[in-house]
Enzyme design. Structure first.
Site, mmCIF file in Angstrom:
data_model
loop_
_atom_site.group_PDB
_atom_site.id
_atom_site.type_symbol
_atom_site.label_atom_id
_atom_site.label_comp_id
_atom_site.label_asym_id
_atom_site.label_seq_id
_atom_site.Cartn_x
_atom_site.Cartn_y
_atom_site.Cartn_z
ATOM 1 N N THR A 29 -1.474 -22.176 7.893
ATOM 2 C CA THR A 29 -0.300 -22.518 7.446
ATOM 3 C C THR A 29 -0.440 -23.890 6.429
ATOM 4 O O THR A 29 0.156 -24.206 5.197
ATOM 5 C CB THR A 29 0.848 -22.737 8.094
ATOM 6 O OG1 THR A 29 0.220 -23.785 9.028
ATOM 7 C CG2 THR A 29 1.008 -21.366 8.888
ATOM 8 N N ASP A 30 -1.722 -24.679 6.642
ATOM 9 C CA ASP A 30 -1.882 -25.840 5.869
ATOM 10 C C ASP A 30 -2.376 -25.906 4.209
ATOM 11 O O ASP A 30 -1.693 -26.363 3.460
ATOM 12 C CB ASP A 30 -3.068 -26.755 6.364
ATOM 13 C CG ASP A 30 -1.969 -28.053 7.258
ATOM 14 O OD1 ASP A 30 -0.910 -28.011 7.164
ATOM 15 O OD2 ASP A 30 -2.878 -28.556 8.149
ATOM 16 N N ASP B 142 -17.088 -47.772 -27.947
ATOM 17 C CA ASP B 142 -18.098 -47.859 -29.277
ATOM 18 C C ASP B 142 -17.000 -47.832 -30.417
ATOM 19 O O ASP B 142 -15.934 -47.501 -30.212
ATOM 20 C CB ASP B 142 -19.086 -46.865 -29.353
ATOM 21 C CG ASP B 142 -20.073 -47.220 -30.317
ATOM 22 O OD1 ASP B 142 -20.227 -48.351 -30.971
ATOM 23 O OD2 ASP B 142 -20.675 -46.135 -30.465
ATOM 24 N N GLU C 85 0.917 -32.161 16.871
ATOM 25 C CA GLU C 85 -0.131 -31.469 17.416
ATOM 26 C C GLU C 85 -0.550 -32.041 18.763
ATOM 27 O O GLU C 85 -1.156 -31.364 19.673
ATOM 28 C CB GLU C 85 -1.349 -30.820 16.407
ATOM 29 C CG GLU C 85 -0.862 -29.990 15.448
ATOM 30 C CD GLU C 85 -2.258 -29.775 14.497
ATOM 31 O OE1 GLU C 85 -3.321 -30.577 14.604
ATOM 32 O OE2 GLU C 85 -2.013 -28.871 13.428
ATOM 33 N N VAL D 213 -9.977 -31.445 18.544
ATOM 34 C CA VAL D 213 -9.703 -30.284 17.616
ATOM 35 C C VAL D 213 -8.225 -30.710 16.902
ATOM 36 O O VAL D 213 -8.317 -30.342 15.619
ATOM 37 C CB VAL D 213 -9.824 -29.048 18.349
ATOM 38 C CG1 VAL D 213 -9.292 -27.994 17.591
ATOM 39 C CG2 VAL D 213 -11.051 -28.742 18.771
#
Length: 938
Positions: free
Chosen positions: A750-751, A342, A720, A295
């Protein structure tokens, strides 16, 4: 012509039609093959054929199956990784967080589906490109029918201003037809029943007209040879449907990132189980914390952040005049290496404009309204120039609209002549012109001349013939020339003819179309001749008119920007090679030492694939002239095979297949057809080529910003993971610094806002002075991972663990002391865990500022230039305060209120992280600034 949708050809559908007859065969044979006649069909026969051949409609094979398209959003690799995270969160008992992740997955899928729900509608647009009604002769009389009811063998009645609704062979009369939608030519072409072409490309046969083109002059009858999908327009529609679009570079890279994340997460989780067992954990504990590691490895905010960042890019581009229909196209723009453009309507304005008026003694440029070499202004033109302007305007049938906002009516060349007269203050009244006109001899492509005869005097006895046409034809019929200083003519000498020939050659070399203007005035009592050859002989040459389809404003500057950015520009057009090359040189394409190289359609057909690859790989900018849709596809495929990222511009029906095949198909919003707009990935609402370069700059900025928020998100993955590793390796002597709930509070709380704010980051200096990145370059590369994990991540992990241990030791904790719910140290442990969590949040703030630039210093871009980031950080601090101090939230995330000592511990973290990266970037800049030593020969 209408549009139908079908999953398979049905009875009478175009897929069941017999092959259309060859319209180039003799007219009598064609009528016989069509079982028709110059008197048309009967209504009963037309009704029967409508059943057999089906409606005159463009059929779209199959439709958009939205359930499958929506399901595809849920099977995206990153969505699958998020689903795995939700499953594991549920296994650990965090059902609320599992539901939150599932909500994120659903919102992302729906959002992406809605953004990409602009299904390809090229065929529907092709149908809308055609008229609803057509005039035919049935039962021996003229009548109006629905365009969808036209059948092969019908006799069409065509006049000026009408759009052709089916492919047809002219049986009587002549027309001027605008074929720019199919061939790209900006000048209308002449088509006549007596101009027989039995071979060569069908599009250039002079007795055939095509569905979707416009009559700009003349009258004719034409027998319908093909309807629906068997027309040339239908073939373009079929080709557009067969062309598939590949995934963009970002789509490919995001999938690679997703699998990388999944592989790393699973690898770490699986490796942790035996590691935990060796460290003394039970099997249940080892598996539980392995799930926690997985996770922690999944950045739940990555997919929504990428999606929303691209959506912000789409919105910003729309404000600048570029409507992007696919989110991932924003990033693909930034990796563009080649633009295939073109000419007509893209580099140029798709209208004729007079650039030079020449007489023996002066030249006038209508743009400046000032003759060269110190000549007079427009109020003081010499009589010979006045005569040139008047005769050129009188030898027209076009009309200008009284309202400048409304389009003029008629041949573009004649419109340009009338506009020139108006600009020079000699505007012509079309009603007065038509009232005085006695005879009109329309333009004849074999003679290359057009003539009008006007009554000159009030007594209606005298007359004047005005002639315009190819210079060589007018000169051959001229006997005199108007004196440059007066209104008297004198004999045309050999020296005059040589001088005029040099001027014509000079103008032609500049890509200008040159017309010669002459007149013939009647002698006393001379009757008006009915013989055209007599009228167009013994002429008095007045002068020359040079014109071109002018480049759009700012195109040259945009081309220069493209070159500075390392982008090559090729011209791929259906127009004449010399004209296209001249326009290319004017705007700065192909101006290198090699010059402008023109490759015609015929020359391209002789090139093998290897020769074409070598030509495109030479680095030279090229002009591909007389290019059919299949040729454009071949060029696009060859460039893609070399790894180039192609932006293909176009505005006509003939551009639709190539627009679909290119990485970025760019259509003109104002002058372009609906076909091109629907087939393209991006539409320019202002038709400004400079907007393409602005879009490329925006694409590069978006790509850089995607890398910035990926760096930001990846930088806290290591902090983490480290708490779980420390806990496992210590065999439980160190209590777990973070919980899975706290990790998800970071990833989903918070991300997101600071990461999204990084998508609004302004461009770093020098963004458009660096070469394009390669198609194979990953959005995540070794340098990014080293910076995210080994540098920023390691600093953050160290600071976070230091804050954790400092808080525990201040409370008197020793390794192995219990910190459970009933232990004396439980509250201290909660404070230490909260300090670790807040430490990561604080390091995130420092990382956000560090990630704003890849090379430059933060001072060079400005501390306050990204206000969205400041607001995002403000939200992060408020969210952190709620997690730490609100009792209800404390119980959800397992946190405790922090005192001044703990807050003071984490306060320096942002400055340490940002300062360390600022020093790293400064060192890199100094290294790059040091010149490399050069070898010198003795």
């Amino acid at each position: 012509m209408t549009q139908q949708t079908a999953s398979a050809p049905a009875t009478g559908a175009p897929g069941a039609d017999p092959p259309a007859p060859d319209p180039r065969e003799p007219l009598a044979d064609l009528f016989a093959d069509l079982n028709s006649s110059p008197d048309g069909l009967s209504s009963r026969e037309a009704a029967r054929r409508l059943i057999v051949h089906g409606p005159n409609a463009l059929v779209r094979r199959g439709g958009r199956r939205w359930p499958g398209e929506l399901a595809r959003q849920f099977t995206h690799p990153l969505a699958l990784v998020l689903a795995l995270a939700a499953l594991l969160a549920g296994v650990t008992g965090s059902l609320s967080l599992a539901v939150a992740i599932i909500v994120v997955i659903v919102l992302n899928a729906v959002f992406a589906f809605v953004q990409e729900a602009q299904a390809e509608k090229a065929v529907e647009a092709l149908a809308a490109f055609l008229p609803d009604r057509a005039r035919v002769i049935r039962d021996g009389k003229q009548q109006e029918v629905a365009a969808g009811d036209l059948v092969p063998g019908d006799l069409l009645v065509l006049e000026e201003g009408e759009r052709v609704c089916a492919d047809a062979r002219l049986s009587t009369g002549s027309l001027e037809v605008d074929l720019s939608a199919l061939t790209g030519e900006s000048v209308p072409v002449y088509r006549a029943a007596d101009l027989l072409d039995t071979d060569g490309p069908l599009l250039y046969c002079r007795d055939v007209v095509f569905s979707g083109t416009v009559c700009t002059g003349g009258q004719a009858h034409a027998v319908v040879t093909a309807t629906g999908m068997l027309t040339e327009l239908g073939k373009v529609a079929a080709l557009s449907q067969r062309v598939q679009q590949d995934e963009s570079p970002l789509e490919h890279q995001v999938k690679r990132v997703a699998w990388l994340i999944a592989a790393v997460g699973l690898g770490v989780a699986v490796a942790f189980v035996p590691l935990g067992l060796v460290a003394g954990l039970s099997i249940a504990a080892a598996i539980s914390f392995a799930i926690g590691l997985l996770v922690a490895n999944v950045p739940e905010g990555l997919l929504p952040t990428i999606t929303l960042a691209l959506a912000v890019g789409v919105r910003d581009l729309a404000k600048r005049g570029a409507v992007v229909k696919r989110l991932s196209a924003v990033e693909a723009l930034g990796s563009t290496t080649v633009i295939c453009t073109d000419k007509t309507g893209t580099l140029t304005e798709n209208r004729m404009k007079i650039t030079r008026l020449w007489i023996l003694t002066a030249t006038v440029e209508p743009d400046t309204a000032t003759p060269d070499a110190g000549g007079p202004d427009t109020g003081q033109l010499p009589p010979s120039m006045e005569a040139l302007i008047r005769s050129a305007a009188l030898c027209t049938t076009a009309t200008l609209s009284p309202d400048p906002a409304l389009p003029a009516h008629g041949d573009p060349t004649e419109i340009a002549l009338l506009e020139m007269a108006s600009v020079l203050g000699r505007a012509l009244d079309p009603a007065e012109r038509d009232r005085r006109r006695h005879t009109l001899f329309p333009f004849d492509p074999r003679l290359k001349l057009m003539s009008t005869i006007d009554r000159a005097g009030e007594d209606q006895e005298s007359w004047t013939a005005h002639v315009k046409g190819a210079p060589e034809e007018v000169l051959a019929r001229s006997r005199s020339v108007l004196d440059g200083d007066g209104d008297e003519d004198r004999p045309l000498t050999a020296r005059d003819r040589t001088a005029i020939g040099k001027v014509v050659e000079e103008y032609a070399g500049q890509g200008l179309r040159v017309l010669a203007i002459a007149r013939r005035e009647s002698t006393a009592g001379e009757p008006v001749a009915t013989d055209r050859a007599t009228i167009e002989d013994g002429l008095c040459l007045l002068g020359l008119v040079a014109m071109l389809d002018p480049p759009r404003p700012h195109v040259a500057a945009a081309i220069e920007q493209a070159h500075r950015a390392g982008i090559r520009v090729h011209v791929v057009t259906g127009d004449n090679g010399l004209t296209a090359a001249a326009i290319a040189r004017r705007v700065g394409i192909g101006t290198g030492p090699e010059g402008t190289r023109v490759i015609t359609d015929a020359a391209l057909d002789t090139l093998s694939e290897a020769d074409l690859d070598a030509l495109l790989n030479s680095g030279q900018e090229l002009v591909f002239a007389r290019s059919a849709p299949e040729v454009k596809l071949r060029i696009a495929d060859a460039l893609r095979a070399q790894g180039q990222v192609i932006a293909m511009t176009g505005d006509g029906v003939n551009d639709a297949p190539a627009l679909r095949r290119a990485d970025i198909g760019i259509a003109m919003g104002r002058s372009g057809t609906d076909v091109a707009r629907e087939a393209a990935t991006m539409v320019l609402t202002d038709d400004d080529f400079a907007t393409i370069i602005a879009a490329i700059e925006a694409g590069r900025r978006v790509y850089d910003n995607v890398r910035k928020f990926i760096l930001y998100i990846f930088s806290h993955l290591l902090p983490e993971i480290v708490p779980f590793l420390v806990f496992a390796l210590c065999g439980g002597l160190v209590p777990l610094p973070l919980t899975v709930m706290q990790i998800l509070a970071i990833d989903l709380g918070t991300d997101t806002l600071p990461a999204l704010a990084l998508s609004r980051e302004p461009a770093e200096p020098g963004l458009m002075d660096r070469p394009p990145r390669k198609r194979t370059d990953g959005v995540i590369d070794r340098a990014l991972l080293v910076r995210a994990w080994a540098f920023l991540g390691m600093i953050s992990a160290t600071l976070m663990m230091a804050g954790y241990f400092l808080t525990l030791t201040r409370a008197g904790w020793h390794p192995g002391d219990p910190v459970g719910a009933n232990s004396p140290l439980h509250h201290d442990y909660l404070q230490a865990s909260t300090t670790a969590w807040l430490g990561i949040v604080a390091c995130q703030i420092g990382t956000a500022f560090a990630a704003r630039t890849d090379h430059a210093s933060l001072r060079s871009v400005g501390f306050f230039t990204n206000r969205a980031l400041l607001a995002g950080i403000g939200f992060t601090l408020l969210f952190a305060a709620a997690v730490i101090y609100l009792p209800l939230v404390q119980s959800l995330f397992g946190t405790a209120a922090l005192g001044p000592a703990e807050l003071a511990t984490v306060a320096p973290f942002p400055f340490i992280v940002w300062g360390a990266d600022e020093l790293r970037r400064a060192r890199r800049r100094r290294r790059k600034a040091v010149p490399r030593p050069t070898m010198r020969s003795e």
